[in-house]
Write a protein that holds these residues in place. Structure first.
Motif, PDB file in Angstrom:
ATOM      1  N   MET A  38       0.820  -1.182   0.000  1.00  0.00           N
ATOM      2  CA  MET A  38       0.000   0.000   0.000  1.00  0.00           C
ATOM      3  C   MET A  38       0.875   1.261   0.000  1.00  0.00           C
ATOM      4  N   TYR A  39       1.880   1.276   0.874  1.00  0.00           N
ATOM      5  CA  TYR A  39       2.760   2.447   0.931  1.00  0.00           C
ATOM      6  C   TYR A  39       3.469   2.679  -0.396  1.00  0.00           C
ATOM      7  N   GLU A  40       3.964   1.609  -1.004  1.00  0.00           N
ATOM      8  CA  GLU A  40       4.671   1.755  -2.284  1.00  0.00           C
ATOM      9  C   GLU A  40       3.768   2.328  -3.356  1.00  0.00           C
ATOM     10  N   ALA A  41       2.542   1.847  -3.430  1.00  0.00           N
ATOM     11  CA  ALA A  41       1.594   2.334  -4.443  1.00  0.00           C
ATOM     12  C   ALA A  41       1.297   3.813  -4.226  1.00  0.00           C
ATOM     13  N   ILE A  42       1.043   4.190  -3.005  1.00  0.00           N
ATOM     14  CA  ILE A  42       0.704   5.588  -2.719  1.00  0.00           C
ATOM     15  C   ILE A  42       1.906   6.494  -2.942  1.00  0.00           C
ATOM     16  N   GLN A  43       3.086   6.057  -2.521  1.00  0.00           N
ATOM     17  CA  GLN A  43       4.281   6.876  -2.745  1.00  0.00           C
ATOM     18  C   GLN A  43       4.576   7.029  -4.236  1.00  0.00           C
ATOM     19  N   GLU A  44       4.351   5.969  -5.020  1.00  0.00           N
ATOM     20  CA  GLU A  44       4.561   6.074  -6.465  1.00  0.00           C
ATOM     21  C   GLU A  44       3.561   7.051  -7.080  1.00  0.00           C
ATOM     22  N   ALA A  45       2.301   6.979  -6.670  1.00  0.00           N
ATOM     23  CA  ALA A  45       1.293   7.911  -7.186  1.00  0.00           C
ATOM     24  C   ALA A  45       1.631   9.345  -6.783  1.00  0.00           C
ATOM     25  N   PHE A  46       2.117   9.550  -5.571  1.00  0.00           N
ATOM     26  CA  PHE A  46       2.563  10.876  -5.149  1.00  0.00           C
ATOM     27  C   PHE A  46       3.673  11.374  -6.069  1.00  0.00           C
ATOM     28  N   SER A  47       4.638  10.529  -6.351  1.00  0.00           N
ATOM     29  CA  SER A  47       5.762  10.906  -7.199  1.00  0.00           C
ATOM     30  C   SER A  47       5.301  11.287  -8.610  1.00  0.00           C
ATOM     31  N   ILE A  48       4.419  10.493  -9.185  1.00  0.00           N
ATOM     32  CA  ILE A  48       3.905  10.776 -10.528  1.00  0.00           C
ATOM     33  C   ILE A  48       3.150  12.103 -10.540  1.00  0.00           C
ATOM     34  N   THR A  49       2.435  12.388  -9.465  1.00  0.00           N
ATOM     35  CA  THR A  49       1.636  13.608  -9.354  1.00  0.00           C
ATOM     36  C   THR A  49       2.491  14.820  -8.976  1.00  0.00           C
ATOM     37  N   ARG A  50       3.745  14.576  -8.675  1.00  0.00           N
ATOM     38  CA  ARG A  50       4.689  15.621  -8.262  1.00  0.00           C
ATOM     39  C   ARG A  50       4.344  16.190  -6.887  1.00  0.00           C
ATOM     40  N   LEU A  51       3.860  15.304  -6.003  1.00  0.00           N
ATOM     41  CA  LEU A  51       3.613  15.672  -4.614  1.00  0.00           C
ATOM     42  C   LEU A  51       4.764  15.155  -3.768  1.00  0.00           C
ATOM     43  N   SER A  52       5.226  15.943  -2.845  1.00  0.00           N
ATOM     44  CA  SER A  52       6.351  15.555  -2.006  1.00  0.00           C
ATOM     45  C   SER A  52       5.873  14.681  -0.852  1.00  0.00           C
ATOM     46  N   TRP A  53       6.296  13.428  -0.871  1.00  0.00           N
ATOM     47  CA  TRP A  53       5.957  12.517   0.226  1.00  0.00           C
ATOM     48  C   TRP A  53       6.638  12.977   1.519  1.00  0.00           C
ATOM     49  N   SER A  54       7.864  13.440   1.409  1.00  0.00           N
ATOM     50  CA  SER A  54       8.614  13.838   2.609  1.00  0.00           C
ATOM     51  C   SER A  54       8.071  15.119   3.237  1.00  0.00           C
TER      52      SER A  54
END
Length: 163
Positions: free
Chosen positions: A1-17
């Motif tokens: 779940m975390y990997e999927a959400i972090q990947e979607a954040f990255s594609i959307t150009r949202l900073s996970w950190s």
């Protein structure tokens, strides 16, 4: 779940950190900084997360596939040593737990469903953001003492190109 959400954040150009995230056992509560444009949480993030989930679930059995409910709301939150709280957080979780929302996802058979508060949807749709309002439908949320209007987005059915 975390990997999927972090990947979607990255594609959307949202900073996970830059986001505050809390593990909630069977989910993640994510609070983004106020400078993040709200519209990114609707169509772009939802579309990207759906694509990531579709790819992830492609080779999995029905029982093993990952299915997610996503809720979006904007409002004041506070952080203390126990985590994030406030009326906005309560409202978000009431939308997420609404039986009509769960039922709509189940009936559609999708791997992802997004519910957005009425205020957030109207702010985004009313400011000319690049969303397709025809892809959203109004949904009445009834959960505990919360009764509110919200907006439901479900992904378009996948086209396989077969037949």
């Amino acid at each position: 779940m975390y990997e999927a959400i972090q990947e979607a954040f990255s594609i959307t150009r949202l900073s996970w950190s830059a986001a505050h995230h809390e593990d909630r056992g069977d989910g993640i509560l994510i609070v983004l900084p106020p400078v993040v444009p709200t519209f990114l949480l609707l169509d772009p993030l939802a579309h990207h997360l759906n694509a990531v989930l579709r790819r992830h679930n492609l080779m999995l059995s029905e029982m093993a596939r990952l299915r997610l409910r996503l809720a979006g709301h904007a409002g004041f939150v506070y952080v203390d040593e126990y985590g994030v709280g406030g009326r906005a957080v309560n409202h978000l979780f009431r939308m997420l737990e609404a039986s009509d929302f769960k039922e709509a996802i189940e009936l559609a058979g999708t791997d992802l469903g997004l519910i957005v508060s009425d205020e957030m949807y109207r702010d985004v749709a009313g400011n000319g953001a690049y969303i397709n309002p025809e892809r959203y439908r109004s949904l009445r949320v009834k959960c505990k003492e919360t009764v509110a209007d919200a907006w439901l987005w479900l992904p378009s059915p996948a086209r396989c190109g077969c037949g």
